[in-house]
Write a protein that holds these residues in place. Structure first.
Motif, mmCIF file in Angstrom:
data_model
loop_
_atom_site.group_PDB
_atom_site.id
_atom_site.type_symbol
_atom_site.label_atom_id
_atom_site.label_comp_id
_atom_site.label_asym_id
_atom_site.label_seq_id
_atom_site.Cartn_x
_atom_site.Cartn_y
_atom_site.Cartn_z
ATOM 1 N N SER A 69 2.295 8.086 -3.794
ATOM 2 C CA SER A 69 2.036 7.131 -2.722
ATOM 3 C C SER A 69 0.693 6.460 -2.990
ATOM 4 N N ILE A 70 0.738 5.165 -3.217
ATOM 5 C CA ILE A 70 -0.501 4.417 -3.451
ATOM 6 C C ILE A 70 -1.354 4.418 -2.185
ATOM 7 N N ALA A 71 -0.725 4.329 -1.023
ATOM 8 C CA ALA A 71 -1.471 4.342 0.241
ATOM 9 C C ALA A 71 -2.233 5.653 0.410
ATOM 10 N N LEU A 72 -1.622 6.781 0.052
ATOM 11 C CA LEU A 72 -2.322 8.069 0.130
ATOM 12 C C LEU A 72 -3.488 8.114 -0.850
ATOM 13 N N GLN A 73 -3.274 7.618 -2.063
ATOM 14 C CA GLN A 73 -4.346 7.610 -3.055
ATOM 15 C C GLN A 73 -5.503 6.726 -2.599
ATOM 16 N N GLU A 129 -6.922 -7.409 1.559
ATOM 17 C CA GLU A 129 -6.027 -6.254 1.453
ATOM 18 C C GLU A 129 -6.086 -5.692 0.045
ATOM 19 N N SER A 130 -5.432 -4.593 -0.141
ATOM 20 C CA SER A 130 -5.375 -3.960 -1.448
ATOM 21 C C SER A 130 -4.653 -4.861 -2.447
ATOM 22 N N ALA A 131 -5.109 -4.820 -3.697
ATOM 23 C CA ALA A 131 -4.458 -5.587 -4.758
ATOM 24 C C ALA A 131 -3.191 -4.884 -5.242
ATOM 25 N N GLY A 139 1.891 -1.759 -1.930
ATOM 26 C CA GLY A 139 1.986 -0.525 -1.152
ATOM 27 C C GLY A 139 0.633 0.069 -0.809
ATOM 28 N N GLY A 140 -0.448 -0.675 -1.087
ATOM 29 C CA GLY A 140 -1.794 -0.184 -0.782
ATOM 30 C C GLY A 140 -2.176 -0.419 0.667
#
Length: 190
Positions: free
Chosen positions: A47-51, A126-128, A131-132
């Motif tokens: 999970s990119i969001a968790l990372q 936002e994240s690049a 799923g970030g």
């Protein structure tokens, strides 16, 4: 004098509460990193969001922990001469160090990051990564906030150093364990 002491205590209390809150951030960071590792190795997933949340928590703990580290004297110091100095000499070093080094550093951090953070807020960056997490602008806001909290923690040390330097003592009264001025301030508060 009472005003200086109360101001120093209020600033130290703010740094202390922030430090205790950040301790919980580190626990959350450890738990989230454990989840990332478990997902990757046990379930062959990720999970990119968790990372990224681990990165956000680490950034928050580092940037906001600067003030707490300064207050608790947990920062790295090369104290070849400082550890052998007396209380008055240490107070001079702390006061001059704040004015010549810490205050300009905090000012530079605050002014240097201002446009960087405003640009990030203007586009709600936002994240690049797909799923970030969407709140990169919040993470970048920690830079000027760290400068402010570090400056406040340094101000508390500066006030303590001023109190130490302004204490009135004679050679006969220097052997007294509690400094005369600090004792007067504590009695006035009671």
């Amino acid at each position: 004098m009472l005003f200086l002491m109360r101001g120093a205590r209020a600033l130290e209390s703010l740094s202390s509460r922030t430090g205790h809150l950040l301790a919980w951030f580190t626990w959350a960071m450890v738990l989230l990193q454990s989840c990332v590792v478990a997902l990757r190795h046990l379930f062959d997933s990720g999970s990119i969001a968790l990372q990224e949340s681990v990165i956000y928590l680490h950034g928050a703990a580092f940037m906001l922990g600067l003030a707490y580290a300064l207050q608790t004297d947990a920062h790295v110091r090369v104290d070849v001469f400082y550890r052998r100095m007396g209380p008055k000499s240490k107070a001079w070093v702390n006061a001059v160090g704040f004015l010549l080094f810490l205050l300009p550093l905090c000012t530079f951090m605050l002014l240097g990051s201002w446009h960087f953070v405003l640009n990030s807020w203007s586009v709600l960056e936002e994240s690049a990564n797909a799923g970030g997490l969407p709140g990169v602008f919040l993470l970048k806001s920690l830079i000027p906030l760290a400068a402010i909290t570090l400056g406040l923690a340094g101000s508390a040390q500066f006030l303590r150093a001023l109190l130490q330097l302004m204490e009135v003592s004679s050679p006969a009264s220097e052997a007294v364990a509690k400094p005369h001025l600090l004792k007067q301030v504590e009695e006035a508060e009671a």
